[in-house]
Design a protein around this motif. Structure first.
Motif, short mmCIF file in Angstrom:
data_model
loop_
_atom_site.label_atom_id
_atom_site.label_comp_id
_atom_site.label_asym_id
_atom_site.label_seq_id
_atom_site.Cartn_x
_atom_site.Cartn_y
_atom_site.Cartn_z
N GLU A 95 10.49 19.43 13.68
CA GLU A 95 9.81 18.77 12.44
C GLU A 95 8.44 18.48 12.73
OE1 GLU A 95 10.20 15.31 9.02
OE2 GLU A 95 11.93 15.89 9.99
N GLY A 96 7.66 18.84 11.84
CA GLY A 96 6.12 18.57 12.14
C GLY A 96 5.34 19.56 13.04
N LEU A 97 6.07 20.48 13.83
CA LEU A 97 5.22 21.45 14.50
C LEU A 97 4.64 22.26 13.95
CD1 LEU A 97 4.83 22.36 17.48
CD2 LEU A 97 6.66 23.82 17.21
N GLU A 98 5.15 23.07 13.03
CA GLU A 98 4.18 24.12 12.14
C GLU A 98 2.91 23.56 11.53
OE1 GLU A 98 3.00 25.88 8.36
OE2 GLU A 98 4.70 24.37 8.69
N PRO A 99 3.13 22.47 10.83
CA PRO A 99 1.64 21.92 10.04
C PRO A 99 0.76 21.49 11.58
CG PRO A 99 3.68 20.60 9.63
CD PRO A 99 4.23 21.68 10.40
N TRP A 100 1.21 20.87 12.48
CA TRP A 100 0.50 20.55 13.58
C TRP A 100 -0.23 21.63 13.91
CZ3 TRP A 100 0.88 21.80 18.80
CH2 TRP A 100 -0.02 20.93 19.83
N LEU A 101 0.55 22.93 14.20
CA LEU A 101 -0.16 24.16 14.82
C LEU A 101 -1.09 24.49 13.75
CD1 LEU A 101 2.80 26.22 16.23
CD2 LEU A 101 0.72 25.38 17.34
N ARG A 102 -0.93 24.78 12.50
CA ARG A 102 -1.61 25.32 11.40
C ARG A 102 -3.02 24.38 11.51
NH1 ARG A 102 0.28 28.92 8.46
NH2 ARG A 102 2.15 28.96 8.82
N TYR A 103 -3.05 23.21 11.89
CA TYR A 103 -4.25 22.51 11.62
C TYR A 103 -4.89 22.12 12.71
CZ TYR A 103 -2.92 22.35 6.78
OH TYR A 103 -2.67 22.61 5.41
N LEU A 104 -4.65 22.90 13.92
CA LEU A 104 -5.42 22.92 15.11
C LEU A 104 -6.89 23.12 15.14
CD1 LEU A 104 -2.77 24.22 17.83
CD2 LEU A 104 -3.50 21.69 17.42
N PRO A 105 -7.74 22.54 15.39
CA PRO A 105 -9.22 22.93 15.37
C PRO A 105 -9.32 24.02 16.34
CG PRO A 105 -8.95 20.91 16.58
CD PRO A 105 -7.53 21.37 16.19
N LEU A 106 -10.58 24.72 15.69
CA LEU A 106 -10.74 26.15 16.46
C LEU A 106 -12.20 25.61 17.40
CD1 LEU A 106 -11.31 28.65 13.79
CD2 LEU A 106 -9.31 28.12 15.40
N GLN A 107 -12.64 24.15 17.46
CA GLN A 107 -13.92 23.94 18.46
C GLN A 107 -13.78 22.41 18.29
OE1 GLN A 107 -17.38 25.15 16.59
NE2 GLN A 107 -18.73 24.04 17.91
N TRP A 108 -14.47 22.00 19.39
CA TRP A 108 -14.71 20.48 19.70
C TRP A 108 -15.85 20.52 20.19
CZ3 TRP A 108 -15.59 17.23 23.59
CH2 TRP A 108 -15.64 16.19 23.37
N SER A 109 -16.90 19.53 20.00
CA SER A 109 -18.15 19.33 20.54
C SER A 109 -18.42 18.04 20.76
CB SER A 109 -19.12 19.81 19.48
OG SER A 109 -19.08 21.32 19.19
N SER A 110 -19.35 17.79 21.69
CA SER A 110 -19.81 16.40 22.29
C SER A 110 -21.24 16.70 22.59
CB SER A 110 -18.85 15.80 22.94
OG SER A 110 -19.62 14.34 23.49
N GLY A 111 -22.41 16.36 22.18
CA GLY A 111 -23.70 16.92 22.49
C GLY A 111 -23.84 18.04 22.59
N ASN A 112 -24.22 18.61 23.80
CA ASN A 112 -24.54 19.83 23.97
C ASN A 112 -23.34 20.80 24.53
OD1 ASN A 112 -24.76 18.95 26.44
ND2 ASN A 112 -26.58 20.78 26.95
N LEU A 113 -22.04 20.12 24.58
CA LEU A 113 -21.11 20.63 25.32
C LEU A 113 -20.12 21.07 24.09
CD1 LEU A 113 -19.57 21.21 28.14
CD2 LEU A 113 -18.53 18.82 27.79
N HIS A 114 -19.34 22.49 23.87
CA HIS A 114 -18.75 22.96 23.00
C HIS A 114 -17.35 23.48 23.69
CE1 HIS A 114 -22.07 21.88 20.58
NE2 HIS A 114 -22.96 22.46 21.48
N CYS A 115 -16.47 23.08 23.34
CA CYS A 115 -15.08 23.48 23.84
C CYS A 115 -14.43 24.53 22.79
CB CYS A 115 -14.06 22.35 24.01
SG CYS A 115 -14.55 21.33 25.42
N VAL A 116 -13.94 25.48 22.94
CA VAL A 116 -13.57 26.48 22.29
C VAL A 116 -12.19 27.40 22.87
CG1 VAL A 116 -15.12 28.46 22.73
CG2 VAL A 116 -14.21 28.23 20.48
N HIS A 117 -11.73 28.22 22.35
CA HIS A 117 -10.50 28.89 23.05
C HIS A 117 -11.19 30.03 23.54
CE1 HIS A 117 -6.97 31.08 24.26
NE2 HIS A 117 -7.35 32.05 23.55
N ALA A 118 -11.86 30.97 23.06
CA ALA A 118 -12.24 32.27 23.37
C ALA A 118 -13.65 32.34 23.69
CB ALA A 118 -11.92 33.50 22.66
N ALA A 119 -14.40 31.96 22.49
CA ALA A 119 -15.88 32.39 22.71
C ALA A 119 -16.73 31.69 21.84
CB ALA A 119 -16.39 33.85 22.82
N LEU A 120 -18.08 31.48 21.88
CA LEU A 120 -19.07 31.14 20.87
C LEU A 120 -20.22 32.49 21.01
CD1 LEU A 120 -19.48 27.37 20.93
CD2 LEU A 120 -18.07 28.74 19.31
N ASP A 121 -20.55 33.06 19.96
CA ASP A 121 -21.19 34.24 19.95
C ASP A 121 -22.53 33.66 20.42
OD1 ASP A 121 -23.04 36.25 19.58
OD2 ASP A 121 -21.80 36.93 17.85
#
Length: 194
Positions: A95-121
């Motif tokens: 219980e709770g796994l599917e909605p958690w997966l569905r709302y995972l963010p695609l990006q996280w940023s702090s200052g000029n550091l940006h985390c993403v799974h694959a790429a930023l164009d």
């Protein structure tokens, strides 16, 4: 910070998801899990098993299903088998796994550091990025440095060794087949590879 692809990369996908779900719920301000393209494929399978199933199964979905005790399916499964496997997966997920997966963010940023799974164009600003690029990458990302002072920390593209250069920190060392898991620590404008 976790960069995605928690499923389809070994026999313990169910355990990995359960661990990360618990970890992120225990301290949501300190633990961020980004969505990877394999989580997206799993969600697509849950939404449209007959359409999305064949592709997902070819790229690790069989192992993920097996981690939930769902066996006897292969990449050439019939529409009925895909639907049945999907139903079994819905029943097996905690219980709770599917909605958690569905709302995972695609990006996280702090200052000029940006985390993403694959790429930023590199041809677009950070705010103009497409979901497709963040999940699946783009051709210019690995060989075109950004010229705006931003750094992108990413996984998805397997590298022989972790790389910190040309506005990219590439951390995916292919743990599922190399047994080398890579992490990075960022403090005082320095990157330490672990």
């Amino acid at each position: 910070m976790f960069l995605g692809d928690y499923v389809d990369r070994g026999k313990r996908s169910a355990d990995v998801l359960e661990y990360l779900l618990g970890l992120s719920l225990s301290d949501p301000d300190a633990v961020v899990c980004l969505m990877g393209n394999h989580e997206r494929m799993m969600l697509d399978f849950l939404d449209q098993p007959q359409k999305a199933g064949p592709r997902w199964l070819r790229y690790g979905g069989i192992e993920t299903l097996e981690s939930y005790g769902i066996t006897g399916i292969d990449a050439d499964a019939s529409k009925e088998e895909l639907y049945e496997a999907c139903e079994e997966l819905w029943d097996a997920m905690p219980e709770g796994l599917e909605p958690w997966l569905r709302y995972l963010p695609l990006q996280w940023s702090s200052g000029n550091l940006h985390c993403v799974h694959a790429a930023l164009d590199p041809a677009h600003t950070i705010k103009q990025q497409l979901s497709e690029v963040m999940l699946w990458g783009c051709d210019s990302f690995m060989n075109t440095p950004r010229n705006d002072g931003n750094w992108v920390v990413h996984g998805h593209t397997v590298v022989d060794r972790p790389v910190w250069e040309h506005s990219r920190v590439s951390l995916d060392t292919g743990c599922y087949f190399t047994d080398e898991l890579t992490a990075a620590a960022f403090t005082n404008n320095t990157c330490r590879i672990l």
